[in-house]
Enzyme design. Structure first.
Site, PDB file in Angstrom:
ATOM      1  N   GLY A  12       0.786  -1.241   0.000  1.00 59.23           N
ATOM      2  CA  GLY A  12       0.000   0.000   0.000  1.00 59.23           C
ATOM      3  C   GLY A  12       0.810   1.279   0.000  1.00 59.23           C
ATOM      4  O   GLY A  12       0.327   2.320   0.463  1.00 59.23           O
ATOM      5  N   MET A  90      -4.003  -6.989  -6.887  1.00 58.21           N
ATOM      6  CA  MET A  90      -3.459  -7.989  -7.791  1.00 58.21           C
ATOM      7  C   MET A  90      -4.535  -8.916  -8.375  1.00 58.21           C
ATOM      8  O   MET A  90      -4.394 -10.134  -8.373  1.00 58.21           O
ATOM      9  CB  MET A  90      -2.354  -8.783  -7.077  1.00 58.21           C
ATOM     10  CG  MET A  90      -1.221  -7.896  -6.581  1.00 58.21           C
ATOM     11  SD  MET A  90      -0.677  -6.618  -7.750  1.00 58.21           S
ATOM     12  CE  MET A  90       0.839  -7.342  -8.325  1.00 58.21           C
ATOM     13  N   HIS A 109       0.966   0.945 -12.955  1.00 59.25           N
ATOM     14  CA  HIS A 109       1.666  -0.288 -13.343  1.00 59.25           C
ATOM     15  C   HIS A 109       3.155   0.018 -13.514  1.00 59.25           C
ATOM     16  O   HIS A 109       3.511   1.037 -14.121  1.00 59.25           O
ATOM     17  CB  HIS A 109       1.071  -0.820 -14.654  1.00 59.25           C
ATOM     18  CG  HIS A 109       1.720  -2.100 -15.089  1.00 59.25           C
ATOM     19  ND1 HIS A 109       1.466  -3.302 -14.460  1.00 59.25           N
ATOM     20  CD2 HIS A 109       2.630  -2.358 -16.053  1.00 59.25           C
ATOM     21  CE1 HIS A 109       2.191  -4.245 -15.038  1.00 59.25           C
ATOM     22  NE2 HIS A 109       2.905  -3.697 -16.004  1.00 59.25           N
TER      23      HIS A 109
HETATM   24  C1  GAR Z   1       3.443  -1.191  -7.391  1.00 59.86           C
HETATM   25  O1  GAR Z   1       4.749  -1.236  -7.906  1.00 59.86           O
HETATM   26  C2  GAR Z   1       2.423  -1.245  -8.499  1.00 59.86           C
HETATM   27  O2  GAR Z   1       2.833  -0.561  -9.656  1.00 59.86           O
HETATM   28  C3  GAR Z   1       2.344  -2.725  -8.758  1.00 59.86           C
HETATM   29  O3  GAR Z   1       2.384  -3.307  -7.491  1.00 59.86           O
HETATM   30  C4  GAR Z   1       3.115  -2.460  -6.620  1.00 59.86           C
HETATM   31  C5  GAR Z   1       2.254  -2.186  -5.420  1.00 59.86           C
HETATM   32  O4  GAR Z   1       2.987  -1.480  -4.453  1.00 59.86           O
HETATM   33  N1  GAR Z   1       1.150  -3.078  -9.466  1.00 59.86           N
HETATM   34  C6  GAR Z   1       1.107  -4.000 -10.403  1.00 59.86           C
HETATM   35  O5  GAR Z   1       2.068  -4.657 -10.750  1.00 59.86           O
HETATM   36  C7  GAR Z   1      -0.263  -4.177 -11.027  1.00 59.86           C
HETATM   37  N2  GAR Z   1      -0.149  -4.806 -12.305  1.00 59.86           N
HETATM   38  P1  GAR Z   1       2.250  -0.780  -3.242  1.00 59.86           P
HETATM   39  O6  GAR Z   1       1.333  -1.831  -2.623  1.00 59.86           O
HETATM   40  O7  GAR Z   1       3.375  -0.419  -2.294  1.00 59.86           O
HETATM   41  O8  GAR Z   1       1.507   0.409  -3.760  1.00 59.86           O
END
Ligand code: GAR
Length: 214
Positions: A12, A90, A109
């Site tokens: 998050g 996800m 992304h």
């Molecule tokens: C982030 O890097 C986001 O871009 C990626 O997951 C991470 C979440 O981090 N999302 C994806 O890969 C979606 N396809 P966070 O929970 O610290 O925000």
């Protein structure tokens, strides 16, 4: 004021970036709720620390994926949410939620789309041997990371980078461009024309954009 709902599955940090920009008064939005599919994720802790209602909605409690997304859409609408943010959520969003919020769901992304869609985008980029990587904020459609692109930012791949070091550098940019995209939306400056998102007045030079050059 624009009401936002955030969907997250994990750490998050993008959710936190949105909270912080709101507190700093850079973002005139109110975060109404966090919805998660993961009971003990760190995003819930961030919500609790900031007085934001958090809902764990367990996908296993729903017979079909569509019913699951009906429930999420219902909760968001009940909270008066006008813009939905996927922040490390996800799962692939399905029709009931897309129909409830057409071009009103954003995702961040960690790649320069349309390259490296799906999971482990940073590792995909390294494995492919790219020299420039980055991140994208886009509106969500029925595909996986395929919707109209709002904003992108790039980082150089440094010799010796691994997935973790590259992800860290990309994440710092995510924390800048995601709140910025939300700001543009909240100011009514985004218009979707086919695949293209037109930004009224163009983008401001915030020092993190590659176009216009910094
Ligand atoms: C982030 O890097 C986001 O871009 C990626 O997951 C991470 C979440 O981090 N999302 C994806 O890969 C979606 N396809 P966070 O929970 O610290 O925000």
């Amino acid at each position: 004021m624009l009401k936002i709902g955030v969907l997250a599955s994990g750490r998050g940090s993008n959710f936190q970036a949105m909270i912080d920009e709101g507190k700093a008064d850079n973002l005139k939005v109110s975060i109404e709720c966090l919805i998660t599919d993961t009971p003990a994720c760190y995003a819930i802790k961030r919500a609790e620390e900031n007085g934001i209602p958090a809902f764990y909605i367990n996908p296993d409690d729903y017979k079909t994926k569509d019913l699951y997304y009906h429930k999420i859409a219902y909760e968001l609408k009940s909270s008066g949410v006008g813009l939905v943010l996927l922040a490390g959520f996800m799962r692939v969003v399905r029709k009931p939620l897309l129909d409830a919020y057409p071009m009103r769901i954003m995702n961040v992304h960690p790649s320069l789309l349309p390259a490296f869609r799906g999971l482990d985008a940073q590792k995909q980029a390294l494995d492919f041997g790219v020299k420039v990587a980055g991140c994208t904020v886009h509106f969500v459609d029925e595909g996986v990371d395929t919707g109209p692109i709002i904003i992108q930012a790039a980082v150089s791949v440094i010799q010796g980078d691994n997935a973790e070091s590259l992800s860290d550098r990309i994440l710092k940019l995510e924390h800048k461009i995601y709140p910025y995209a939300v700001k543009l939306f909240s100011e009514g400056r985004l218009r979707v024309e086919g695949r293209t998102v037109v930004i009224k007045g163009g983008v401001d030079n915030n020092g993190f954009l590659t176009n216009p050059p910094v």
